[in-house]
Design a protein around this motif. Structure first.
Motif, PDB file in Angstrom:
ATOM      1  N   ASN A  64       0.807  -1.218   0.000  1.00 31.41           N
ATOM      2  CA  ASN A  64       0.000   0.000   0.000  1.00 31.41           C
ATOM      3  C   ASN A  64       0.840   1.268   0.000  1.00 31.41           C
ATOM      4  O   ASN A  64       0.301   2.361  -0.194  1.00 31.41           O
ATOM      5  N   TYR A  65       2.138   1.137   0.239  1.00 32.97           N
ATOM      6  CA  TYR A  65       3.006   2.305   0.359  1.00 32.97           C
ATOM      7  C   TYR A  65       4.143   2.347  -0.668  1.00 32.97           C
ATOM      8  O   TYR A  65       4.778   3.380  -0.825  1.00 32.97           O
ATOM      9  N   GLY A  66       4.450   1.217  -1.283  1.00 32.52           N
ATOM     10  CA  GLY A  66       5.621   1.219  -2.148  1.00 32.52           C
ATOM     11  C   GLY A  66       5.611   0.113  -3.182  1.00 32.52           C
ATOM     12  O   GLY A  66       4.587  -0.511  -3.451  1.00 32.52           O
ATOM     13  N   ILE A  67       6.789  -0.127  -3.728  1.00 28.45           N
ATOM     14  CA  ILE A  67       6.975  -1.109  -4.802  1.00 28.45           C
ATOM     15  C   ILE A  67       7.906  -2.202  -4.314  1.00 28.45           C
ATOM     16  O   ILE A  67       8.988  -1.925  -3.781  1.00 28.45           O
ATOM     17  N   ARG A  68       7.484  -3.458  -4.518  1.00 30.00           N
ATOM     18  CA  ARG A  68       8.335  -4.595  -4.162  1.00 30.00           C
ATOM     19  C   ARG A  68       9.453  -4.678  -5.200  1.00 30.00           C
ATOM     20  O   ARG A  68       9.199  -4.798  -6.389  1.00 30.00           O
ATOM     21  N   VAL A  69      10.696  -4.615  -4.730  1.00 28.65           N
ATOM     22  CA  VAL A  69      11.831  -4.705  -5.641  1.00 28.65           C
ATOM     23  C   VAL A  69      12.530  -6.054  -5.539  1.00 28.65           C
ATOM     24  O   VAL A  69      13.265  -6.434  -6.451  1.00 28.65           O
ATOM     25  N   GLN A  70      12.330  -6.755  -4.446  1.00 30.57           N
ATOM     26  CA  GLN A  70      12.748  -8.139  -4.285  1.00 30.57           C
ATOM     27  C   GLN A  70      11.748  -8.783  -3.334  1.00 30.57           C
ATOM     28  O   GLN A  70      10.880  -8.104  -2.804  1.00 30.57           O
TER      29      GLN A  70
END
Length: 97
Positions: free
Chosen positions: A29-35
């Motif tokens: 809900n707050y950001g982007i999964r990068v791994q």
């Protein structure tokens, strides 16, 4: 401000899967999964306080680990990406939701 958040949730008990899902769901809900266990979150200071408090209420400090890396506003020059998973440039790429 850009904050990199990583987590390691113990699966030693049955509650671990629930905590893992709640942590990941909150971060989505707050950001982007990068791994798998790493999110980049670009948040305002008041959002950061709310997010951090939510995460600290979910995790178990005796079993789990949360790490917060405050990259600041000049984070573009601090992050390099190489490899298979494409890097999303949230300020440059067009995202259609």
């Amino acid at each position: 401000m850009m904050i990199l958040i990583s987590y390691d949730i113990s699966m030693a008990d049955n509650c671990g899967k629930t905590r893992l899902r709640k942590i990941a769901s909150t971060l989505e809900n707050y950001g982007i999964r990068v791994q798998y266990s790493v999110f980049e979150c670009d948040v305002y200071p008041d959002e950061w306080v709310k997010l951090k408090n939510k995460l600290l209420k979910i995790y178990d400090p005796k079993q789990d680990s949360l790490r917060f890396y405050k990259l600041g506003s000049n984070w573009h020059n601090k992050v390099e990406h190489y490899g298979a998973k494409p890097s999303v440039k949230i300020y440059e790429d067009l995202l259609i939701l």
